[in-house]
Enzyme design. Sequence first.
Site, PDB file in Angstrom:
ATOM      1  N   GLY A  35       0.618  -0.984  -0.103  1.00 57.79           N
ATOM      2  CA  GLY A  35      -0.090   0.144   0.281  1.00 57.79           C
ATOM      3  C   GLY A  35       0.869   1.349   0.391  1.00 57.79           C
ATOM      4  N   HIS A  38       2.392   4.684  -5.065  1.00 61.96           N
ATOM      5  CA  HIS A  38       2.715   5.609  -5.908  1.00 61.96           C
ATOM      6  C   HIS A  38       2.925   5.183  -7.281  1.00 61.96           C
ATOM      7  CE1 HIS A  38       6.338   3.190  -5.574  1.00 61.96           C
ATOM      8  NE2 HIS A  38       6.747   3.364  -4.330  1.00 61.96           N
ATOM      9  N   HIS A  41       4.205   1.786  -8.176  1.00 65.36           N
ATOM     10  CA  HIS A  41       3.119   0.877  -8.607  1.00 65.36           C
ATOM     11  C   HIS A  41       2.102   0.782  -9.556  1.00 65.36           C
ATOM     12  CE1 HIS A  41       3.893   1.252  -3.412  1.00 65.36           C
ATOM     13  NE2 HIS A  41       4.032  -0.244  -3.455  1.00 65.36           N
ATOM     14  N   ARG A 152      11.907  -3.550  -9.974  1.00 72.90           N
ATOM     15  CA  ARG A 152      13.031  -4.458  -9.922  1.00 72.90           C
ATOM     16  C   ARG A 152      13.383  -3.773  -8.808  1.00 72.90           C
ATOM     17  NH1 ARG A 152      15.894  -4.930 -15.917  1.00 72.90           N
ATOM     18  NH2 ARG A 152      17.403  -4.327 -14.417  1.00 72.90           N
ATOM     19  N   LYS A 153      13.077  -2.267  -8.118  1.00 69.84           N
ATOM     20  CA  LYS A 153      13.717  -1.422  -7.194  1.00 69.84           C
ATOM     21  C   LYS A 153      14.395  -3.100  -5.753  1.00 69.84           C
ATOM     22  CE  LYS A 153      13.099   2.022  -3.557  1.00 69.84           C
ATOM     23  NZ  LYS A 153      12.581   1.110  -2.696  1.00 69.84           N
ATOM     24  N   GLN A 157      14.790  -9.229  -3.970  1.00 72.77           N
ATOM     25  CA  GLN A 157      13.061  -9.399  -4.027  1.00 72.77           C
ATOM     26  C   GLN A 157      12.802 -10.605  -4.248  1.00 72.77           C
ATOM     27  OE1 GLN A 157       9.710  -7.456  -1.179  1.00 72.77           O
ATOM     28  NE2 GLN A 157       8.885  -6.881  -3.712  1.00 72.77           N
ATOM     29  N   SER A 190       7.467   4.249  -0.826  1.00 73.88           N
ATOM     30  CA  SER A 190       6.337   4.336   0.201  1.00 73.88           C
ATOM     31  C   SER A 190       7.535   5.456   1.133  1.00 73.88           C
ATOM     32  CB  SER A 190       5.723   3.612   0.673  1.00 73.88           C
ATOM     33  OG  SER A 190       5.480   2.679  -0.372  1.00 73.88           O
ATOM     34  N   ARG A 191       8.784   4.366   1.410  1.00 74.72           N
ATOM     35  CA  ARG A 191       8.801   4.949   2.626  1.00 74.72           C
ATOM     36  C   ARG A 191      10.086   6.628   2.956  1.00 74.72           C
ATOM     37  NH1 ARG A 191      10.400  -0.636   3.311  1.00 74.72           N
ATOM     38  NH2 ARG A 191       9.879  -0.994   5.640  1.00 74.72           N
TER      39      ARG A 191
HETATM   40  P1  AMP Z   1       5.832  -2.313  -1.863  1.00 75.26           P
HETATM   41  O1  AMP Z   1       3.990  -1.669  -1.676  1.00 75.26           O
HETATM   42  O2  AMP Z   1       7.216  -1.228  -1.748  1.00 75.26           O
HETATM   43  O3  AMP Z   1       6.458  -3.275  -0.595  1.00 75.26           O
HETATM   44  O4  AMP Z   1       6.344  -2.374  -3.474  1.00 75.26           O
HETATM   45  C1  AMP Z   1       5.445  -3.423  -3.740  1.00 75.26           C
HETATM   46  C2  AMP Z   1       6.044  -3.508  -4.955  1.00 75.26           C
HETATM   47  O5  AMP Z   1       5.739  -2.624  -6.128  1.00 75.26           O
HETATM   48  C3  AMP Z   1       7.171  -4.399  -5.125  1.00 75.26           C
HETATM   49  O6  AMP Z   1       6.838  -5.523  -6.888  1.00 75.26           O
HETATM   50  C4  AMP Z   1       8.382  -3.085  -5.254  1.00 75.26           C
HETATM   51  O7  AMP Z   1       9.526  -3.540  -6.109  1.00 75.26           O
HETATM   52  C5  AMP Z   1       7.772  -2.412  -6.427  1.00 75.26           C
HETATM   53  N1  AMP Z   1       7.996  -0.807  -6.894  1.00 75.26           N
HETATM   54  C6  AMP Z   1       8.575  -0.158  -5.270  1.00 75.26           C
HETATM   55  N2  AMP Z   1       8.502   1.194  -5.461  1.00 75.26           N
HETATM   56  C7  AMP Z   1       8.752   0.804  -6.807  1.00 75.26           C
HETATM   57  C8  AMP Z   1       9.460   1.737  -7.664  1.00 75.26           C
HETATM   58  N3  AMP Z   1      10.454   2.878  -7.546  1.00 75.26           N
HETATM   59  N4  AMP Z   1       8.855   1.410  -9.256  1.00 75.26           N
HETATM   60  C9  AMP Z   1       8.862   0.286  -9.218  1.00 75.26           C
HETATM   61  N5  AMP Z   1       8.445  -0.761  -9.037  1.00 75.26           N
HETATM   62  C10 AMP Z   1       8.418  -0.248  -7.176  1.00 75.26           C
END
Ligand code: AMP
Length: 296
Positions: A35, A38, A41, A152-153, A157, A190-191
Amino acid sequence: MSPGLEVMTTVAAYRAACERLRAEGGSLAFVPTMGALHRGHLALVAEGRRRAANVAVSIFVNPTQFGPGEDFQKYPRPLERDLELCREAGVRLVFTPSPEEMYPRGERTRVHVSGLTDALCGPFRPGHFDGVATVVTKLFAATGAAVAVFGRKDYQQLQVVRRMAADLLLPIEIVGLPTVREADGLALSSRNVYLSPEERQRALAIPNGLSQALALHAAGERRAGALRHAVLELVEPAATRIDYVTVAEADELRPYADDARVGERALVALAAYVGTTRLIDNVVVSEDNSPIRTPP
Ligand code: AMP
């Protein structure tokens, strides 16, 4: 008229909805998130829409992937806004379970992917990737056959999830997308909301450092130590603390020693604190564009 968004909080309802969409003849794309959505996502959702008839998004701040003292409690949870963004993006299903739903009473099972978790973030976040692999396994099991889209950020993971899905014979195709960045190069996260304006400015050392490494590699530099130190030189003065700057083999994630030579493809990855916020970022040399190249 586009079909509406359905929100589910139980595994049973979510599983049934995924099955119904597939039975109606539509393929499914799945985007797992925590969640606070941005543009990063939303790029994953857009790719899901290109690849499948319907997109499901999970929004779950997974307690087992946070260590003691990490930001589980304060992690942003703007659910209404997230649902609105999903609706606008054409998402069909949002699965937003409680921790009790995902971790039933008496649960004892963890999924561990060995080797790939030994370096990079692994040693600094003990148990983190077991938490990730476990929750993604559960989410994949609930979703069923789908194409799952990751960023790929979170490069390590992505590799862990790829390995896990292949090893457990899950009917899921994994797709990894390039990191979405702000115009000045900072990777969306998100951080980032935790950063003060001054920290936000200092954090630019991270994409700048990674750009330096890309430029050096493009100019022919193959010494892992030279690439690593190019990043360190910029990030060290800006960071409050550095967990690691590592040059690693891009698939198996084995770190190169400083005196080793890298091949055509290599991962340059880092984790560093700016203030109290832990930021991660990476590039794969000869594959990724420069983080600080702004769009024309
Ligand atoms: P998170 O909500 O941070 O756990 O991320 C959920 C998914 O969004 C994961 O597959 C992340 O790698 C991807 N994600 C997060 N930030 C980015 C970004 N800046 N660009 C592309 N994918 C992202």
